[in-house]
Design a protein around this motif. Structure first.
Motif, PDB file in Angstrom:
ATOM      1  N   LEU A  95     -87.633  49.688 -11.281  1.00  0.00           N
ATOM      2  CA  LEU A  95     -87.748  50.625 -12.403  1.00  0.00           C
ATOM      3  C   LEU A  95     -87.016  50.146 -13.654  1.00  0.00           C
ATOM      4  N   HIS A  96     -85.838  49.568 -13.497  1.00  0.00           N
ATOM      5  CA  HIS A  96     -85.048  49.067 -14.642  1.00  0.00           C
ATOM      6  C   HIS A  96     -84.972  50.113 -15.750  1.00  0.00           C
ATOM      7  N   LEU A  97     -84.610  51.345 -15.376  1.00  0.00           N
ATOM      8  CA  LEU A  97     -84.627  52.456 -16.323  1.00  0.00           C
ATOM      9  C   LEU A  97     -83.586  52.322 -17.433  1.00  0.00           C
ATOM     10  N   ALA A  98     -82.530  51.561 -17.187  1.00  0.00           N
ATOM     11  CA  ALA A  98     -81.485  51.429 -18.215  1.00  0.00           C
ATOM     12  C   ALA A  98     -82.048  50.883 -19.516  1.00  0.00           C
ATOM     13  N   ALA A  99     -83.136  50.119 -19.411  1.00  0.00           N
ATOM     14  CA  ALA A  99     -83.771  49.562 -20.613  1.00  0.00           C
ATOM     15  C   ALA A  99     -85.138  50.200 -20.859  1.00  0.00           C
ATOM     16  N   ALA A 100     -85.393  51.371 -20.252  1.00  0.00           N
ATOM     17  CA  ALA A 100     -86.718  51.995 -20.362  1.00  0.00           C
ATOM     18  C   ALA A 100     -86.584  53.517 -20.450  1.00  0.00           C
ATOM     19  N   GLN A 101     -86.031  53.992 -21.558  1.00  0.00           N
ATOM     20  CA  GLN A 101     -85.785  55.429 -21.702  1.00  0.00           C
ATOM     21  C   GLN A 101     -87.074  56.242 -21.619  1.00  0.00           C
ATOM     22  N   GLN A 102     -88.148  55.735 -22.212  1.00  0.00           N
ATOM     23  CA  GLN A 102     -89.416  56.473 -22.216  1.00  0.00           C
ATOM     24  C   GLN A 102     -89.915  56.719 -20.792  1.00  0.00           C
ATOM     25  N   LEU A 103     -89.784  55.713 -19.945  1.00  0.00           N
ATOM     26  CA  LEU A 103     -90.177  55.866 -18.541  1.00  0.00           C
ATOM     27  C   LEU A 103     -89.275  56.876 -17.843  1.00  0.00           C
ATOM     28  N   ALA A 262     -81.170  23.352 -28.301  1.00  0.00           N
ATOM     29  CA  ALA A 262     -80.664  23.855 -27.017  1.00  0.00           C
ATOM     30  C   ALA A 262     -81.556  25.008 -26.555  1.00  0.00           C
ATOM     31  N   VAL A 263     -81.450  25.368 -25.284  1.00  0.00           N
ATOM     32  CA  VAL A 263     -82.322  26.389 -24.692  1.00  0.00           C
ATOM     33  C   VAL A 263     -81.477  27.485 -24.061  1.00  0.00           C
ATOM     34  N   ILE A 264     -81.912  28.737 -24.271  1.00  0.00           N
ATOM     35  CA  ILE A 264     -81.311  29.900 -23.618  1.00  0.00           C
ATOM     36  C   ILE A 264     -82.358  30.532 -22.703  1.00  0.00           C
ATOM     37  N   VAL A 265     -81.979  30.793 -21.464  1.00  0.00           N
ATOM     38  CA  VAL A 265     -82.808  31.564 -20.532  1.00  0.00           C
ATOM     39  C   VAL A 265     -81.974  32.757 -20.093  1.00  0.00           C
ATOM     40  N   ASP A 266     -82.419  33.966 -20.429  1.00  0.00           N
ATOM     41  CA  ASP A 266     -81.658  35.165 -20.064  1.00  0.00           C
ATOM     42  C   ASP A 266     -82.388  35.920 -18.962  1.00  0.00           C
ATOM     43  N   VAL A 267     -81.898  35.773 -17.736  1.00  0.00           N
ATOM     44  CA  VAL A 267     -82.541  36.421 -16.589  1.00  0.00           C
ATOM     45  C   VAL A 267     -82.354  37.932 -16.637  1.00  0.00           C
ATOM     46  N   ALA A 268     -81.345  38.403 -17.381  1.00  0.00           N
ATOM     47  CA  ALA A 268     -81.050  39.840 -17.462  1.00  0.00           C
ATOM     48  C   ALA A 268     -81.869  40.563 -18.521  1.00  0.00           C
ATOM     49  N   VAL A 269     -82.919  39.929 -19.031  1.00  0.00           N
ATOM     50  CA  VAL A 269     -83.664  40.536 -20.143  1.00  0.00           C
ATOM     51  C   VAL A 269     -84.269  41.892 -19.765  1.00  0.00           C
ATOM     52  N   ASP A 270     -84.672  42.075 -18.493  1.00  0.00           N
ATOM     53  CA  ASP A 270     -85.264  43.354 -18.118  1.00  0.00           C
ATOM     54  C   ASP A 270     -84.222  44.450 -17.968  1.00  0.00           C
ATOM     55  N   GLN A 271     -82.946  44.098 -18.082  1.00  0.00           N
ATOM     56  CA  GLN A 271     -81.860  45.081 -18.139  1.00  0.00           C
ATOM     57  C   GLN A 271     -81.219  45.085 -19.533  1.00  0.00           C
ATOM     58  N   GLY A 272     -81.967  44.629 -20.523  1.00  0.00           N
ATOM     59  CA  GLY A 272     -81.506  44.662 -21.903  1.00  0.00           C
ATOM     60  C   GLY A 272     -80.969  43.351 -22.424  1.00  0.00           C
ATOM     61  N   VAL A 356     -77.671  54.951 -14.757  1.00  0.00           N
ATOM     62  CA  VAL A 356     -78.950  55.121 -15.451  1.00  0.00           C
ATOM     63  C   VAL A 356     -78.863  56.273 -16.449  1.00  0.00           C
ATOM     64  N   ALA A 357     -78.295  57.388 -16.019  1.00  0.00           N
ATOM     65  CA  ALA A 357     -78.170  58.555 -16.897  1.00  0.00           C
ATOM     66  C   ALA A 357     -77.399  58.198 -18.164  1.00  0.00           C
ATOM     67  N   GLN A 358     -76.322  57.488 -18.000  1.00  0.00           N
ATOM     68  CA  GLN A 358     -75.520  57.087 -19.157  1.00  0.00           C
ATOM     69  C   GLN A 358     -76.310  56.161 -20.078  1.00  0.00           C
ATOM     70  N   ALA A 359     -77.062  55.221 -19.495  1.00  0.00           N
ATOM     71  CA  ALA A 359     -77.802  54.245 -20.288  1.00  0.00           C
ATOM     72  C   ALA A 359     -78.933  54.880 -21.088  1.00  0.00           C
ATOM     73  N   VAL A 360     -79.602  55.888 -20.512  1.00  0.00           N
ATOM     74  CA  VAL A 360     -80.763  56.488 -21.191  1.00  0.00           C
ATOM     75  C   VAL A 360     -80.411  57.773 -21.937  1.00  0.00           C
ATOM     76  N   GLY A 361     -79.159  58.212 -21.830  1.00  0.00           N
ATOM     77  CA  GLY A 361     -78.724  59.396 -22.571  1.00  0.00           C
ATOM     78  C   GLY A 361     -79.258  60.698 -22.037  1.00  0.00           C
ATOM     79  N   LEU A 362     -79.448  60.776 -20.724  1.00  0.00           N
ATOM     80  CA  LEU A 362     -79.912  62.012 -20.077  1.00  0.00           C
ATOM     81  C   LEU A 362     -78.834  62.520 -19.127  1.00  0.00           C
ATOM     82  N   PRO A 363     -78.841  63.820 -18.827  1.00  0.00           N
ATOM     83  CA  PRO A 363     -77.812  64.363 -17.928  1.00  0.00           C
ATOM     84  C   PRO A 363     -77.929  63.768 -16.526  1.00  0.00           C
ATOM     85  N   TYR A 364     -76.782  63.612 -15.882  1.00  0.00           N
ATOM     86  CA  TYR A 364     -76.740  63.119 -14.512  1.00  0.00           C
ATOM     87  C   TYR A 364     -76.609  64.283 -13.545  1.00  0.00           C
ATOM     88  N   THR A 365     -77.402  64.261 -12.479  1.00  0.00           N
ATOM     89  CA  THR A 365     -77.334  65.262 -11.421  1.00  0.00           C
ATOM     90  C   THR A 365     -77.156  64.557 -10.094  1.00  0.00           C
TER      91      THR A 365
END
Length: 372
Positions: A95-103, A262-272, A356-365
Protein backbone atom coordinates in the motif's frame (compact mmCIF):
# COMPACT_ATOMS: atom_id res chain seq x y z
CA UNK A 1 -14.04 -17.03 1.01
CA UNK A 2 -13.96 -15.59 -2.51
CA UNK A 3 -10.48 -14.32 -3.36
CA UNK A 4 -9.99 -12.02 -6.33
CA UNK A 5 -6.84 -11.67 -8.44
CA UNK A 6 -7.00 -8.67 -10.82
CA UNK A 7 -4.33 -7.87 -13.38
CA UNK A 8 -1.90 -5.15 -12.28
CA UNK A 9 -2.47 -1.88 -14.14
CA UNK A 10 0.51 0.18 -13.00
CA UNK A 11 2.67 1.05 -16.01
CA UNK A 12 5.02 -1.83 -16.87
CA UNK A 13 4.08 -3.84 -13.79
CA UNK A 14 4.22 -7.51 -14.76
CA UNK A 15 4.15 -9.20 -11.36
CA UNK A 16 1.13 -11.10 -10.10
CA UNK A 17 0.06 -11.60 -6.48
CA UNK A 18 -0.96 -15.26 -6.67
CA UNK A 19 0.51 -18.03 -8.80
CA UNK A 20 -1.46 -21.09 -9.98
CA UNK A 21 0.02 -23.26 -7.20
CA UNK A 22 -1.34 -20.78 -4.63
CA UNK A 23 -4.76 -20.86 -6.29
CA UNK A 24 -4.71 -24.63 -6.06
CA UNK A 25 -3.96 -24.49 -2.33
CA UNK A 26 -6.88 -22.13 -1.74
CA UNK A 27 -9.31 -24.16 -3.87
CA UNK A 28 -8.27 -27.33 -2.04
CA UNK A 29 -9.31 -25.68 1.22
CA UNK A 30 -12.76 -24.91 -0.19
CA UNK A 31 -12.28 -21.30 -1.28
CA UNK A 32 -13.13 -19.78 -4.64
CA UNK A 33 -10.48 -17.86 -6.61
CA UNK A 34 -11.60 -15.43 -9.33
CA UNK A 35 -8.80 -14.46 -11.72
CA UNK A 36 -8.83 -11.79 -14.40
CA UNK A 37 -7.73 -13.32 -17.70
CA UNK A 38 -4.12 -12.43 -18.44
CA UNK A 39 -3.26 -11.56 -14.83
CA UNK A 40 -0.30 -13.93 -14.73
CA UNK A 41 1.00 -13.67 -18.28
CA UNK A 42 3.61 -11.02 -17.46
CA UNK A 43 5.21 -13.46 -15.01
CA UNK A 44 4.90 -16.43 -17.35
CA UNK A 45 1.72 -18.02 -15.92
CA UNK A 46 -0.99 -18.80 -18.46
CA UNK A 47 -4.77 -18.68 -18.08
CA UNK A 48 -4.80 -22.44 -18.60
CA UNK A 49 -2.57 -22.97 -15.58
CA UNK A 50 -4.95 -20.98 -13.38
CA UNK A 51 -7.95 -22.85 -14.76
CA UNK A 52 -6.23 -26.19 -14.16
CA UNK A 53 -5.63 -25.09 -10.55
CA UNK A 54 -9.37 -24.59 -10.09
CA UNK A 55 -9.63 -20.81 -10.50
CA UNK A 56 -12.57 -19.14 -12.23
CA UNK A 57 -11.38 -16.96 -15.14
CA UNK A 58 -13.26 -13.73 -15.93
CA UNK A 59 -12.63 -11.10 -18.58
CA UNK A 60 -12.55 -7.83 -16.64
CA UNK A 61 -11.12 -6.34 -13.48
CA UNK A 62 -14.59 -5.06 -12.58
CA UNK A 63 -15.87 -8.65 -12.41
CA UNK A 64 -13.01 -9.67 -10.11
CA UNK A 65 -13.48 -6.75 -7.70
CA UNK A 66 -17.27 -7.16 -7.65
CA UNK A 67 -17.13 -10.87 -6.82
CA UNK A 68 -14.30 -10.87 -4.28
CA UNK A 69 -14.40 -10.63 -0.51
CA UNK A 70 -10.60 -10.33 -0.49
CA UNK A 71 -8.47 -8.84 -3.25
CA UNK A 72 -4.80 -9.82 -3.49
CA UNK A 73 -2.53 -7.53 -5.48
CA UNK A 74 1.10 -6.53 -5.81
CA UNK A 75 0.98 -2.74 -6.18
CA UNK A 76 -1.22 -0.16 -4.49
CA UNK A 77 -4.53 0.52 -6.27
CA UNK A 78 -4.44 3.42 -8.71
CA UNK A 79 -7.14 6.07 -8.75
CA UNK A 80 -9.15 4.34 -11.47
CA UNK A 81 -9.45 1.31 -9.17
CA UNK A 82 -10.88 3.30 -6.24
CA UNK A 83 -14.36 2.95 -7.77
CA UNK A 84 -14.18 -0.80 -7.12
CA UNK A 85 -13.78 -0.37 -3.36
CA UNK A 86 -16.66 -1.58 -1.20
CA UNK A 87 -17.32 -1.70 2.50
CA UNK A 88 -15.90 -4.72 4.30
CA UNK A 89 -13.61 -5.75 1.47
CA UNK A 90 -10.13 -6.95 2.49
CA UNK A 91 -7.34 -5.59 0.29
CA UNK A 92 -4.00 -7.39 0.69
CA UNK A 93 -1.13 -5.71 -1.19
CA UNK A 94 1.74 -3.25 -0.97
CA UNK A 95 0.00 0.00 0.00
CA UNK A 96 2.82 2.47 0.82
CA UNK A 97 0.19 4.84 2.24
CA UNK A 98 2.76 7.19 3.79
CA UNK A 99 3.33 8.56 0.28
CA UNK A 100 -0.27 8.08 -0.94
CA UNK A 101 -2.69 10.25 1.03
CA UNK A 102 -5.40 10.07 -1.65
CA UNK A 103 -5.44 6.27 -1.44
CA UNK A 104 -5.54 6.40 2.37
CA UNK A 105 -8.57 8.70 2.26
CA UNK A 106 -10.33 6.43 -0.25
CA UNK A 107 -9.77 3.35 1.94
CA UNK A 108 -11.20 5.20 4.94
CA UNK A 109 -14.19 6.62 3.08
CA UNK A 110 -15.11 3.25 1.54
CA UNK A 111 -14.42 1.41 4.82
CA UNK A 112 -12.01 -1.02 3.15
CA UNK A 113 -9.73 -3.18 5.29
CA UNK A 114 -6.29 -2.45 3.86
CA UNK A 115 -3.49 -4.84 4.85
CA UNK A 116 -0.08 -3.68 3.70
CA UNK A 117 2.61 -6.22 2.92
CA UNK A 118 5.27 -3.70 3.94
CA UNK A 119 4.13 -3.24 7.56
CA UNK A 120 3.67 -6.89 8.55
CA UNK A 121 6.43 -7.21 11.12
CA UNK A 122 7.84 -10.16 13.05
CA UNK A 123 8.84 -9.89 16.73
CA UNK A 124 12.51 -9.53 15.75
CA UNK A 125 11.64 -6.42 13.73
CA UNK A 126 12.02 -8.03 10.30
CA UNK A 127 9.49 -7.41 7.51
CA UNK A 128 8.83 -10.81 5.91
CA UNK A 129 6.77 -9.59 2.94
CA UNK A 130 9.04 -6.66 2.17
CA UNK A 131 12.25 -8.67 2.47
CA UNK A 132 12.06 -10.60 -0.84
CA UNK A 133 11.35 -7.45 -2.86
CA UNK A 134 14.02 -5.56 -0.92
CA UNK A 135 16.46 -8.29 -1.89
CA UNK A 136 15.50 -7.91 -5.55
CA UNK A 137 15.54 -4.09 -5.45
CA UNK A 138 18.88 -4.00 -3.63
CA UNK A 139 20.51 -6.20 -6.24
CA UNK A 140 18.86 -4.32 -9.10
CA UNK A 141 19.98 -0.94 -7.73
CA UNK A 142 23.59 -1.80 -8.54
CA UNK A 143 22.70 -3.44 -11.85
CA UNK A 144 20.78 -0.34 -12.96
CA UNK A 145 23.31 2.07 -11.48
CA UNK A 146 26.14 0.39 -13.36
CA UNK A 147 24.19 0.74 -16.60
CA UNK A 148 23.43 4.44 -16.17
CA UNK A 149 27.07 5.17 -15.34
CA UNK A 150 27.74 4.40 -18.99
CA UNK A 151 28.39 7.49 -21.13
CA UNK A 152 25.64 6.42 -23.56
CA UNK A 153 23.09 7.09 -20.80
CA UNK A 154 24.70 10.36 -19.68
CA UNK A 155 26.82 8.80 -16.93
CA UNK A 156 30.48 9.39 -16.07
CA UNK A 157 31.62 6.58 -18.30
CA UNK A 158 32.96 4.60 -15.35
CA UNK A 159 33.13 0.80 -15.17
CA UNK A 160 32.03 -0.24 -11.71
CA UNK A 161 34.89 -2.66 -11.13
CA UNK A 162 37.59 -0.80 -13.01
CA UNK A 163 40.39 -2.79 -14.66
CA UNK A 164 44.00 -3.49 -13.67
CA UNK A 165 45.75 -0.15 -13.34
CA UNK A 166 42.46 1.81 -13.24
CA UNK A 167 40.60 2.34 -9.95
CA UNK A 168 37.05 1.00 -9.53
CA UNK A 169 33.98 3.14 -8.98
CA UNK A 170 32.98 4.30 -5.50
CA UNK A 171 29.55 2.98 -4.51
CA UNK A 172 27.96 4.68 -1.49
CA UNK A 173 24.96 2.96 0.12
CA UNK A 174 22.89 4.80 2.72
CA UNK A 175 21.26 2.18 4.92
CA UNK A 176 22.60 -1.23 5.89
CA UNK A 177 19.36 -3.21 6.00
CA UNK A 178 18.11 -5.79 3.50
CA UNK A 179 18.31 -3.43 0.50
CA UNK A 180 21.72 -2.10 1.49
CA UNK A 181 23.17 -5.54 2.21
CA UNK A 182 22.05 -6.91 -1.14
CA UNK A 183 23.30 -3.81 -2.96
CA UNK A 184 26.68 -4.21 -1.24
CA UNK A 185 26.83 -7.87 -2.21
CA UNK A 186 26.33 -7.02 -5.90
CA UNK A 187 28.66 -4.02 -5.90
CA UNK A 188 31.47 -5.96 -4.22
CA UNK A 189 30.93 -8.83 -6.61
CA UNK A 190 31.51 -6.45 -9.51
CA UNK A 191 34.69 -5.15 -7.93
CA UNK A 192 33.56 -1.71 -6.76
CA UNK A 193 34.76 0.16 -3.70
CA UNK A 194 31.81 0.11 -1.29
CA UNK A 195 30.90 2.37 1.61
CA UNK A 196 27.78 1.69 3.72
CA UNK A 197 26.39 4.36 6.05
CA UNK A 198 24.31 2.94 8.88
CA UNK A 199 23.17 4.36 12.23
CA UNK A 200 22.97 1.05 14.09
CA UNK A 201 26.36 0.01 15.49
CA UNK A 202 25.39 -3.66 15.77
CA UNK A 203 24.35 -3.70 12.13
CA UNK A 204 27.70 -2.19 11.14
CA UNK A 205 29.49 -4.94 13.08
CA UNK A 206 27.35 -7.53 11.31
CA UNK A 207 28.20 -6.10 7.87
CA UNK A 208 31.88 -5.96 8.74
CA UNK A 209 31.80 -9.61 9.80
CA UNK A 210 29.72 -10.88 6.87
CA UNK A 211 31.78 -9.10 4.24
CA UNK A 212 35.05 -9.77 6.09
CA UNK A 213 36.17 -6.15 5.94
CA UNK A 214 35.80 -5.86 2.16
CA UNK A 215 33.52 -2.83 2.56
CA UNK A 216 33.79 0.25 4.76
CA UNK A 217 31.09 1.17 7.23
CA UNK A 218 30.48 4.71 8.47
CA UNK A 219 28.12 6.00 11.14
CA UNK A 220 25.20 7.67 9.40
CA UNK A 221 25.30 11.34 10.34
CA UNK A 222 25.10 14.53 8.25
CA UNK A 223 28.89 15.04 8.22
CA UNK A 224 29.71 11.50 7.05
CA UNK A 225 26.86 11.46 4.56
CA UNK A 226 27.98 14.74 2.98
CA UNK A 227 31.57 13.54 2.61
CA UNK A 228 30.58 10.16 1.18
CA UNK A 229 28.03 11.63 -1.26
CA UNK A 230 30.63 14.04 -2.65
CA UNK A 231 32.95 11.13 -3.54
CA UNK A 232 30.30 8.75 -4.89
CA UNK A 233 30.14 7.56 -8.48
CA UNK A 234 26.97 5.62 -7.59
CA UNK A 235 24.79 6.63 -4.63
CA UNK A 236 22.10 4.20 -3.46
CA UNK A 237 19.33 5.25 -1.06
CA UNK A 238 18.39 2.17 0.95
CA UNK A 239 16.59 3.64 3.95
CA UNK A 240 13.26 2.38 5.30
CA UNK A 241 11.09 3.26 8.29
CA UNK A 242 8.16 0.77 8.36
CA UNK A 243 4.91 2.50 7.46
CA UNK A 244 6.43 5.98 7.59
CA UNK A 245 7.75 8.37 5.00
CA UNK A 246 11.45 7.83 4.29
CA UNK A 247 13.67 10.40 6.03
CA UNK A 248 15.40 12.90 3.73
CA UNK A 249 19.06 12.23 4.51
CA UNK A 250 20.72 13.62 1.39
CA UNK A 251 20.06 17.32 0.79
CA UNK A 252 20.01 19.09 -2.55
CA UNK A 253 23.18 20.92 -1.52
CA UNK A 254 24.91 17.56 -1.07
CA UNK A 255 23.78 16.43 -4.53
CA UNK A 256 25.24 19.62 -6.02
CA UNK A 257 28.69 18.54 -4.78
CA UNK A 258 28.56 15.22 -6.66
CA UNK A 259 30.64 14.51 -9.76
CA UNK A 260 29.08 15.31 -13.12
CA UNK A 261 27.58 12.12 -14.52
CA UNK A 262 27.36 10.37 -11.15
CA UNK A 263 24.22 8.26 -10.62
CA UNK A 264 21.66 8.17 -7.81
CA UNK A 265 19.32 5.20 -7.33
CA UNK A 266 16.77 5.73 -4.54
CA UNK A 267 15.07 2.46 -3.62
CA UNK A 268 12.92 4.32 -1.05
CA UNK A 269 11.13 6.37 -3.71
CA UNK A 270 7.80 4.61 -3.10
CA UNK A 271 8.03 5.79 0.53
CA UNK A 272 8.76 9.37 -0.53
CA UNK A 273 12.49 9.01 -1.17
CA UNK A 274 15.49 9.60 1.07
CA UNK A 275 17.25 12.00 -1.31
CA UNK A 276 15.91 15.54 -1.65
CA UNK A 277 16.38 15.76 -5.42
CA UNK A 278 14.27 12.64 -5.91
CA UNK A 279 11.15 14.77 -6.28
CA UNK A 280 9.08 12.34 -8.34
CA UNK A 281 8.81 8.66 -9.13
CA UNK A 282 9.80 7.49 -12.60
CA UNK A 283 8.83 4.43 -14.65
CA UNK A 284 10.65 1.61 -16.38
CA UNK A 285 9.72 3.32 -19.66
CA UNK A 286 11.34 6.63 -18.62
CA UNK A 287 13.50 5.64 -15.62
CA UNK A 288 15.85 8.59 -15.21
CA UNK A 289 16.15 12.36 -15.19
CA UNK A 290 19.12 14.67 -14.76
CA UNK A 291 19.46 17.30 -12.06
CA UNK A 292 22.60 19.26 -11.13
CA UNK A 293 24.51 17.12 -13.63
CA UNK A 294 23.61 13.91 -11.76
CA UNK A 295 21.54 11.05 -13.23
CA UNK A 296 18.56 10.21 -10.98
CA UNK A 297 16.93 6.76 -11.20
CA UNK A 298 13.62 6.76 -9.29
CA UNK A 299 11.55 3.79 -10.50
CA UNK A 300 9.00 2.95 -7.81
CA UNK A 301 8.47 -0.70 -8.81
CA UNK A 302 12.00 -1.86 -9.56
CA UNK A 303 11.25 -5.58 -9.01
CA UNK A 304 8.61 -5.33 -11.76
CA UNK A 305 11.45 -5.42 -14.30
CA UNK A 306 12.20 -9.03 -13.35
CA UNK A 307 8.64 -10.26 -12.79
CA UNK A 308 9.22 -14.00 -12.87
CA UNK A 309 11.85 -13.89 -10.14
CA UNK A 310 9.94 -11.25 -8.17
CA UNK A 311 6.56 -12.99 -8.34
CA UNK A 312 7.95 -16.31 -7.16
CA UNK A 313 9.89 -14.66 -4.32
CA UNK A 314 6.90 -12.58 -3.22
CA UNK A 315 4.28 -15.31 -3.36
CA UNK A 316 6.54 -17.68 -1.41
CA UNK A 317 6.23 -15.15 1.41
CA UNK A 318 2.59 -14.09 1.08
CA UNK A 319 0.74 -17.37 0.56
CA UNK A 320 0.65 -18.42 4.23
CA UNK A 321 -0.97 -15.09 5.18
CA UNK A 322 -3.48 -15.38 2.32
CA UNK A 323 -4.41 -18.87 3.51
CA UNK A 324 -4.87 -17.67 7.10
CA UNK A 325 -7.07 -14.73 6.07
CA UNK A 326 -9.18 -16.92 3.80
CA UNK A 327 -9.62 -19.80 6.24
CA UNK A 328 -10.05 -17.91 9.51
CA UNK A 329 -11.60 -14.69 8.29
CA UNK A 330 -10.09 -11.25 8.91
CA UNK A 331 -10.96 -10.73 12.59
CA UNK A 332 -9.88 -14.18 13.76
CA UNK A 333 -6.73 -14.16 11.62
CA UNK A 334 -5.40 -10.85 12.97
CA UNK A 335 -6.45 -11.68 16.55
CA UNK A 336 -4.25 -14.77 16.41
CA UNK A 337 -1.38 -13.41 14.38
CA UNK A 338 0.32 -10.32 15.81
CA UNK A 339 2.62 -9.71 12.80
CA UNK A 340 -0.41 -9.79 10.48
CA UNK A 341 -2.26 -7.35 12.74
CA UNK A 342 0.63 -4.90 12.32
CA UNK A 343 -0.02 -5.04 8.60
CA UNK A 344 -3.52 -3.59 8.97
CA UNK A 345 -3.36 0.04 7.84
CA UNK A 346 -7.08 0.72 7.56
CA UNK A 347 -10.24 -0.90 8.90
CA UNK A 348 -13.86 0.10 9.43
CA UNK A 349 -13.34 3.66 8.25
CA UNK A 350 -10.19 4.39 10.28
CA UNK A 351 -6.41 4.41 9.88
CA UNK A 352 -5.05 1.74 12.21
CA UNK A 353 -1.29 2.19 11.83
CA UNK A 354 0.23 5.04 13.84
CA UNK A 355 3.07 5.87 11.43
CA UNK A 356 0.72 5.89 8.46
CA UNK A 357 -1.77 8.13 10.28
CA UNK A 358 0.94 10.63 11.09
CA UNK A 359 2.29 10.60 7.52
CA UNK A 360 -1.09 11.18 5.84
CA UNK A 361 -2.50 13.55 8.47
CA UNK A 362 -5.48 11.41 9.48
CA UNK A 363 -6.55 10.33 12.98
CA UNK A 364 -5.10 7.10 14.33
CA UNK A 365 -7.40 4.43 15.79
CA UNK A 366 -6.05 1.35 17.53
CA UNK A 367 -7.13 -1.76 15.63
CA UNK A 368 -8.03 -3.65 18.80
CA UNK A 369 -10.71 -1.07 19.62
CA UNK A 370 -12.41 -1.75 16.29
CA UNK A 371 -12.35 -5.51 16.60
CA UNK A 372 -14.16 -5.63 19.93
Amino acid sequence: MIIGLPKEIKLQEYRVALIPAGCGMLVKQGHQVVVQAGAGEGSGFSNEEYADAGAKLVDSAAEVWAAAEMIVKVKEPLQEEFAYFKEGMVLFTYLHLAAAQQLAVALVEKRVTGIAYETIQLPNGSLPLLTPMSEVAGRMSVQEGAKYLEAFFGGRGVLLGGVPGVPPAEVVIIGGGIVGTNAAKMALGLGAEVVVLEKNAERMRYLDDVFQGRLRTLSSNPYNIANAVRKADLLIGAVLVPGARAPRLVSEEMVKTMKKGAVIVDVAVDQGGSIETIDRATTHEHPTYEKHGVIHYAVANMPGAVPRTSTLALTNATIDYVLQLASRGFSDAVANNAPLALGVNSHAGAITHASVAQAVGLPYTELRSLLG
